[in-house]
Design an enzyme around this catalytic site. Structure first.
Site, PDB file in Angstrom:
ATOM      1  N   LYS A  90      -1.023  -6.704  -9.745  1.00 40.86           N
ATOM      2  CA  LYS A  90      -2.068  -6.854  -8.716  1.00 40.86           C
ATOM      3  C   LYS A  90      -1.722  -5.824  -7.632  1.00 40.86           C
ATOM      4  CE  LYS A  90      -3.054  -8.209  -5.087  1.00 40.86           C
ATOM      5  NZ  LYS A  90      -3.445  -7.295  -3.983  1.00 40.86           N
ATOM      6  N   PHE A 122       0.804  -1.230   0.000  1.00 40.32           N
ATOM      7  CA  PHE A 122       0.000   0.000   0.000  1.00 40.32           C
ATOM      8  C   PHE A 122       0.834   1.275   0.000  1.00 40.32           C
ATOM      9  CE2 PHE A 122       0.701  -0.172   4.626  1.00 40.32           C
ATOM     10  CZ  PHE A 122       0.963   1.155   4.889  1.00 40.32           C
ATOM     11  N   CYS A 148       9.635   1.450   3.710  1.00 41.92           N
ATOM     12  CA  CYS A 148      10.528   0.349   4.082  1.00 41.92           C
ATOM     13  C   CYS A 148      11.940   0.843   4.292  1.00 41.92           C
ATOM     14  CB  CYS A 148      10.484  -0.749   3.035  1.00 41.92           C
ATOM     15  SG  CYS A 148      11.200  -0.194   1.503  1.00 41.92           S
ATOM     16  N   GLU A 198      -5.072  -3.892  -2.379  1.00 45.74           N
ATOM     17  CA  GLU A 198      -6.514  -3.595  -2.329  1.00 45.74           C
ATOM     18  C   GLU A 198      -6.800  -2.321  -1.526  1.00 45.74           C
ATOM     19  OE1 GLU A 198      -4.896  -6.073  -1.063  1.00 45.74           O
ATOM     20  OE2 GLU A 198      -5.618  -6.702   0.900  1.00 45.74           O
ATOM     21  N   GLU A 210       8.960  -4.240  13.388  1.00 43.39           N
ATOM     22  CA  GLU A 210       8.710  -3.142  12.437  1.00 43.39           C
ATOM     23  C   GLU A 210       7.454  -2.393  12.890  1.00 43.39           C
ATOM     24  OE1 GLU A 210       7.427  -4.173   8.382  1.00 43.39           O
ATOM     25  OE2 GLU A 210       8.538  -2.432   7.663  1.00 43.39           O
ATOM     26  N   SER A 268       4.983  -7.129   3.401  1.00 43.87           N
ATOM     27  CA  SER A 268       5.499  -7.469   4.731  1.00 43.87           C
ATOM     28  C   SER A 268       6.274  -8.783   4.690  1.00 43.87           C
ATOM     29  CB  SER A 268       4.335  -7.568   5.714  1.00 43.87           C
ATOM     30  OG  SER A 268       3.395  -8.486   5.215  1.00 43.87           O
TER      31      SER A 268
HETATM   32  P1  NAD Z   1       1.192  -6.725   2.898  1.00 48.46           P
HETATM   33  O1  NAD Z   1       2.194  -7.812   2.971  1.00 48.46           O
HETATM   34  O2  NAD Z   1       0.070  -6.741   3.854  1.00 48.46           O
HETATM   35  O3  NAD Z   1       0.512  -6.683   1.439  1.00 48.46           O
HETATM   36  C1  NAD Z   1       1.287  -6.663   0.266  1.00 48.46           C
HETATM   37  C2  NAD Z   1       0.510  -7.355  -0.861  1.00 48.46           C
HETATM   38  O4  NAD Z   1       0.302  -8.728  -0.512  1.00 48.46           O
HETATM   39  C3  NAD Z   1      -0.854  -6.768  -1.137  1.00 48.46           C
HETATM   40  O5  NAD Z   1      -1.030  -6.675  -2.529  1.00 48.46           O
HETATM   41  C4  NAD Z   1      -1.823  -7.769  -0.514  1.00 48.46           C
HETATM   42  O6  NAD Z   1      -3.021  -7.877  -1.238  1.00 48.46           O
HETATM   43  C5  NAD Z   1      -1.063  -9.079  -0.568  1.00 48.46           C
HETATM   44  N1  NAD Z   1      -1.325  -9.951   0.593  1.00 48.46           N
HETATM   45  C6  NAD Z   1      -1.544  -9.551   1.874  1.00 48.46           C
HETATM   46  N2  NAD Z   1      -1.702 -10.629   2.670  1.00 48.46           N
HETATM   47  C7  NAD Z   1      -1.572 -11.721   1.877  1.00 48.46           C
HETATM   48  C8  NAD Z   1      -1.637 -13.118   2.123  1.00 48.46           C
HETATM   49  N3  NAD Z   1      -1.851 -13.599   3.340  1.00 48.46           N
HETATM   50  N4  NAD Z   1      -1.470 -13.960   1.083  1.00 48.46           N
HETATM   51  C9  NAD Z   1      -1.227 -13.485  -0.158  1.00 48.46           C
HETATM   52  N5  NAD Z   1      -1.173 -12.171  -0.447  1.00 48.46           N
HETATM   53  C10 NAD Z   1      -1.332 -11.285   0.555  1.00 48.46           C
HETATM   54  O7  NAD Z   1       2.022  -5.357   2.994  1.00 48.46           O
HETATM   55  P2  NAD Z   1       1.455  -3.876   3.144  1.00 48.46           P
HETATM   56  O8  NAD Z   1       0.903  -3.690   4.507  1.00 48.46           O
HETATM   57  O9  NAD Z   1       0.629  -3.519   1.975  1.00 48.46           O
HETATM   58  O10 NAD Z   1       2.816  -3.046   3.004  1.00 48.46           O
HETATM   59  C11 NAD Z   1       3.645  -2.722   4.084  1.00 48.46           C
HETATM   60  C12 NAD Z   1       4.814  -3.664   4.194  1.00 48.46           C
HETATM   61  O11 NAD Z   1       5.551  -3.684   2.970  1.00 48.46           O
HETATM   62  C13 NAD Z   1       5.814  -3.255   5.261  1.00 48.46           C
HETATM   63  O12 NAD Z   1       6.240  -4.396   5.961  1.00 48.46           O
HETATM   64  C14 NAD Z   1       6.957  -2.653   4.468  1.00 48.46           C
HETATM   65  O13 NAD Z   1       8.217  -2.698   5.114  1.00 48.46           O
HETATM   66  C15 NAD Z   1       6.945  -3.504   3.258  1.00 48.46           C
HETATM   67  N6  NAD Z   1       7.591  -2.857   2.133  1.00 48.46           N
HETATM   68  C16 NAD Z   1       8.809  -3.324   1.761  1.00 48.46           C
HETATM   69  C17 NAD Z   1       9.482  -2.715   0.731  1.00 48.46           C
HETATM   70  C18 NAD Z   1      10.833  -3.201   0.311  1.00 48.46           C
HETATM   71  O14 NAD Z   1      11.327  -2.738  -0.696  1.00 48.46           O
HETATM   72  N7  NAD Z   1      11.454  -4.129   1.024  1.00 48.46           N
HETATM   73  C19 NAD Z   1       8.914  -1.613   0.060  1.00 48.46           C
HETATM   74  C20 NAD Z   1       7.655  -1.172   0.467  1.00 48.46           C
HETATM   75  C21 NAD Z   1       6.995  -1.801   1.512  1.00 48.46           C
END
Ligand code: NAD
Length: 491
Positions: free
Chosen positions: A175, A151, A283, A178, A384, A228
């Site tokens: 994708k 997000f 991140c 959401e 985090e 994450s």
């Molecule tokens: P998230 O993991 O909740 O969601 C990321 C994506 O995964 C979304 O598109 C979501 O629909 C999907 N998703 C969520 N749960 C899922 C599941 N159980 N099974 C399959 N797909 C699933 O992450 P978020 O809250 O949107 O973003 C924040 C996180 O992203 C933080 O931990 C941040 O550090 C990390 N992040 C990392 C980087 C990097 O470059 N390392 C960059 C940006 C964000």
């Protein structure tokens, strides 16, 4: 209110899923869109993969100079629509307009870098590797590739992958999260105008159901994930089990060290920008600040002064320096982590939990918060937080700081502030993290460099952006050739 559609095979199509989720503006709680969410999004994925597989046949053999031409058009369109796109990012994600414009600039830089693919894709050739034998490498596209994004950078993160993937001859499915699907919806409206073959780039909405459908589909050859750590690990394992190439970027907990010889005024400003920019939802946000040998508490004082004056509010309002966090759940989770820090023995130097913003009483606002004397053995230095919270600790030497950093389960970024070249050199060599900043607060690699997380911040081998992206989105074929003279007709 916009009912979001998928973009498949060059056309906008309603989802097969009837269940919808509200897209919520985090500053106002207004619903600003409805996104398909549920089991039947898996059928949308099947349609998108089928279109992308079909398109791949033509696209893979389209000369690379032709494949990059639409990217030049995309760059122009992104620039022409910058303001509108930035407003969309701010409306759904909460960050300030300046931050939204900044992330879109980084997206454009990736498009520009991918325009160099005709050169970047060139390969090695050895004549006479044995007598009369030549050997060379061909780089070929993989097929259908997909990106699953988080997000916090709705306008930038898909661009760490998309332009490289298609320039290399793959077809692509995005994708988006959401929580923030509107930005990519708008970007797709621009991609629709750049003259790609139908099916080369597709957009499907949804959450876990659409992700699992992408992971399990045999025709999807590669997955680029950012999100994450727990989900990244899951994506990496499930994708690899299905024989896919996977790059999965995860969470972070970024340490920043400040030495007594650093310029305190400038450093404290840069460090607070890193901690509180995008409300800490980056991140590469600095999270744990380690003051080395700060006997008079000068570092703490400077950081406190820089943090408390930061203006929090609606991202579209003039002069605002920090917006809300993404959701009510996120706000509650951050507040609970602050409580936990205090419970573990940290002192609350600045408490931003009781943030009321005029005219935005419903927003998910937390103002800058500082926990000091955070115990090294506690949970709070390991977890985090992903919110505007600085954890301040004091250590005596650079070696102690490096020991602390190198016990971190993550490895996205580590930064040092100093005027000593020798300390900087030691730090960049010994810190256990993939992105290092020296007198830099957010060590975000530019598009030409890989976004190089380590440890639990990354699962895979090749990262997003630059040459790594070219390698990730191509497979190498080694050809060994012999053309004996006696087999050739004589002329
Ligand atoms: P998230 O993991 O909740 O969601 C990321 C994506 O995964 C979304 O598109 C979501 O629909 C999907 N998703 C969520 N749960 C899922 C599941 N159980 N099974 C399959 N797909 C699933 O992450 P978020 O809250 O949107 O973003 C924040 C996180 O992203 C933080 O931990 C941040 O550090 C990390 N992040 C990392 C980087 C990097 O470059 N390392 C960059 C940006 C964000």
């Amino acid at each position: 209110m916009e009912l979001l559609k998928n973009y498949i095979n060059g056309k906008w199509q309603p989802s097969k899923e009837e269940g919808m989720l509200d897209v919520v503006n985090p500053a106002t709680q207004d619903s600003i869109g409805r996104v398909p969410y549920g089991k039947d999004t898996a059928q949308d994925v099947a349609d998108a993969v089928s279109a992308a597989s079909q398109a791949h046949r033509d696209w893979a053999t389209t000369p690379v100079m032709q494949r990059v031409q639409p990217l030049y058009k995309l760059k122009q369109l992104l620039e022409d629509h910058l303001d509108d796109l930035a407003r969309t990012v701010t409306s759904e994600c909460g960050k300030t307009m300046a931050e939204s414009l900044g992330e879109l600039q980084r997206a454009i830089e990736n498009v520009e870098t991918a325009c160099a693919t005709p050169l970047l894709m060139q390969s090695e050739f050895s004549e006479n590797i044995a007598r009369g034998v030549d050997e060379f490498v061909i780089r070929q596209p993989l097929g259908v590739c997909a990106c699953i994004s988080p997000f916090n950078f709705p306008g930038m993160i898909p661009f760490w992958f998309l332009p490289y993937a298609i320039a290399c001859g793959n077809t692509f499915i995005i994708k988006p999260s959401e929580k923030v699907p509107l930005t990519m919806q708008k970007v797709m409206g621009l991609i629709d105008q750049i003259g790609l073959l139908p099916g080369v780039v597709n957009l499907v909405h949804g959450g876990k159901d659409s992700v699992d459908a992408l992971l399990d589909h045999p025709d999807v050859k590669a997955i680029s994930f950012v999100g994450s750590t727990n989900v990244a690990k899951y994506i990496y394992a499930r994708g690899a089990q299905q024989g896919k190439r996977v790059q999965a970027q995860g969470g972070a907990k970024n340490p920043v060290v400040i030495l007594p010889d650093a310029d305190l005024e400038t450093s404290s400003k840069i460090i607070t920008d890193s901690v509180y920019g995008c409300a800490g939802q980056r991140c590469l946000a600095a999270s744990t600040i380690i003051a080395v040998d700060d006997r008079q508490g000068k570092v703490k004082e400077a950081l406190y002064e820089a943090a408390k004056s930061r203006k929090t509010g609606y991202g579209l309002a003039e002069g605002v320096e920090m917006g809300p966090v993404i959701s009510r759940e996120s706000k509650a989770r951050i507040a609970q982590l602050i409580d936990q820090g205090v419970h573990e023995g940290a002192k609350l130097l600045l408490d931003g939990r009781d943030a009321t913003i005029d005219g935005f009483g419903n927003g998910n606002f937390i103002k800058p918060t500082i926990l000091e004397d955070v115990p090294l053995g506690g949970e709070i230095v390991r977890t985090e937080i992903f919110g505007p919270v600085m954890s301040l600790i004091n250590l005596q030497t650079v070696d102690e700081a490096l020991d602390f950093i190198n016990r971190n389960r993550y490895g996205n970024m580590a930064c040092l502030f100093t005027s000593s070249g020798a300390s900087a050199r030691k730090f960049r060599s010994e810190a256990n993290a993939g992105n290092i900043g020296i007198n830099i607060g957010v060590a975000a690699p530019m598009a030409q460099f890989p976004f190089s997380g380590w440890n639990d911040s990354f699962f895979g081998d090749l990262h997003g952006q630059g040459r790594h992206a070219i390698e990730f989105f191509t497979q190498t074929k080694v050809v060994i050739e012999r053309w004996p003279k006696e087999w050739s007709r004589k002329f």
